[in-house]
Write a protein that holds these residues in place. Sequence first.
Motif, PDB file in Angstrom:
ATOM      1  N   GLY A   1     -36.285 -19.306 -16.754  1.00 37.01           N
ATOM      2  CA  GLY A   1     -37.401 -20.209 -16.498  1.00 37.01           C
ATOM      3  C   GLY A   1     -38.064 -20.733 -17.750  1.00 37.01           C
ATOM      4  N   TYR A   2     -38.093 -19.938 -18.830  1.00 40.21           N
ATOM      5  CA  TYR A   2     -38.707 -20.418 -20.063  1.00 40.21           C
ATOM      6  C   TYR A   2     -37.992 -21.666 -20.576  1.00 40.21           C
ATOM      7  CZ  TYR A   2     -41.139 -15.957 -20.061  1.00 40.21           C
ATOM      8  OH  TYR A   2     -41.925 -14.885 -19.706  1.00 40.21           O
ATOM      9  N   SER A   3     -36.669 -21.652 -20.531  1.00 40.36           N
ATOM     10  CA  SER A   3     -35.898 -22.815 -20.975  1.00 40.36           C
ATOM     11  C   SER A   3     -36.101 -24.001 -20.041  1.00 40.36           C
ATOM     12  CB  SER A   3     -34.409 -22.468 -21.051  1.00 40.36           C
ATOM     13  OG  SER A   3     -34.164 -21.450 -21.983  1.00 40.36           O
TER      14      SER A   3
ATOM     15  N   ARG B   1     -43.353 -28.735 -13.571  1.00 38.44           N
ATOM     16  CA  ARG B   1     -43.165 -27.461 -14.282  1.00 38.44           C
ATOM     17  C   ARG B   1     -42.683 -26.352 -13.340  1.00 38.44           C
ATOM     18  NH1 ARG B   1     -47.028 -30.500 -16.566  1.00 38.44           N
ATOM     19  NH2 ARG B   1     -47.471 -30.370 -18.817  1.00 38.44           N
ATOM     20  N   THR B   2     -41.697 -26.689 -12.522  1.00 33.77           N
ATOM     21  CA  THR B   2     -41.268 -25.767 -11.474  1.00 33.77           C
ATOM     22  C   THR B   2     -39.874 -25.166 -11.710  1.00 33.77           C
ATOM     23  OG1 THR B   2     -40.631 -27.734 -10.197  1.00 33.77           O
ATOM     24  CG2 THR B   2     -42.715 -26.682  -9.628  1.00 33.77           C
ATOM     25  N   GLY B   3     -39.349 -25.271 -12.926  1.00 34.96           N
ATOM     26  CA  GLY B   3     -38.038 -24.697 -13.186  1.00 34.96           C
ATOM     27  C   GLY B   3     -37.981 -23.211 -12.908  1.00 34.96           C
ATOM     28  N   ALA B   4     -39.005 -22.475 -13.323  1.00 35.56           N
ATOM     29  CA  ALA B   4     -39.035 -21.025 -13.102  1.00 35.56           C
ATOM     30  C   ALA B   4     -39.392 -20.683 -11.661  1.00 35.56           C
ATOM     31  CB  ALA B   4     -40.031 -20.372 -14.065  1.00 35.56           C
ATOM     32  N   SER B   5     -40.428 -21.308 -11.134  1.00 36.70           N
ATOM     33  CA  SER B   5     -40.887 -20.959  -9.788  1.00 36.70           C
ATOM     34  C   SER B   5     -39.850 -21.312  -8.731  1.00 36.70           C
ATOM     35  CB  SER B   5     -42.219 -21.653  -9.485  1.00 36.70           C
ATOM     36  OG  SER B   5     -42.123 -23.065  -9.662  1.00 36.70           O
TER      37      SER B   5
END
Length: 390
Positions: free
Chosen positions: A255-257, A303-307
């Motif tokens: 998710g950070y990436s 900003r939902t790549g991690a979630s």
Amino acid sequence: MSRRSGEVEAFEAHASDEDLDDLRARLAAARLPETETVHRPAPDPRRWDQGVPLADLVAVVDYWRTGYDWRAFEARLNRIGQFRTTIDGLGIHFLHRRSTRADATPLILTHGWPGSIAEFAHVVDELADPENPDAPAFHVVAPSLPGFGYSDKPATTGWGIEKIAAAWVELMARLGYDRFAAHGGDWGGVITTVLGGRYPAQVLGIHTPTAQAPPGLTTDGLTAAERRWTEETRDFWRYRAAYAKQQSTRPQTIGYSLVDSPVGLLAWILDKFAEWTDTEDSPFETVSRDRVLDDITLYWLTRTGASAARIYYESHDSLDPGLRVDVPAAISVYPRDIEKCPRVWAQERFRRIVRWGSPETGGHFPSLEVPEFFVRDLQEGLAAVLAAQR
């Protein structure tokens, strides 16, 4: 139809100019690796054996930075009609397009990963008010999964497929739709299966290209083609599903990436569009760059790549093996999908299959790859489902 209490608020998408400028600046400043060591002239699917080829990525990055128009997609979403409501303490975003037809049936469409509501934005109008007056019409609801798009990001564990399905029943009732049909693919297909199995009093029937059979079934009696399906599905999960293992075990790490680097996000998702579409080389043979970037930019701006990745942590391999679906079901198996289930296996879970489709073309993203066929297939499948209710 009765209307339950529960505040539903209109929503309008509007990214700030600052966020769009920041995206372009990050794309311009991207640090890229050297080219892959697999060198083959296009077209050749083996060019992608190590992942997204550098030349392809550079071309998309350049277009994303200089040619892509987010505002056009944003305007499309706003024209359809967007709303948010809170269910079990979580804000849920959804598209809602009511049909003008008096005979329209409520329909909930559920996307998967790495998809989003972008999978359905360009087919909603035709589903609601079809040009063919003999085609069924639908009041279309397309929610963003928890942690995706403009829905809230869960702050605690627990938002798996069962809870999402229960939330969808509440959402539809809140809109005045106490009985409805359901469609979904990928995670949306699994959630649609749960809807059909757990909520027969509310769900008229389902349509899905993601039919998952109960475990432990034998290949005895399958045709040669069906055996190939099972072998291809087995090989997919054995050799080509590292993304799912990563997201089901360490979504925070990847998710950070995905949240910090638009190029990282692009490569992670574009790889799946390339591998899972019915193409000979590039996903852009069937899906335009704009359609793919609508989806990826939505992930980036929210900003939902991690979630979004956490749905694998919550739900990977969690479909109840004993769940059975007794409402009418229409199932389509696209030839280049990543999972293909033989009908005899599907019948062990879906016990009232009223229509079985085997399209000649299409992969994992049929609404984007073959949108006209997808709409017709959905209309005909749900027409069979509704006829079975009479």
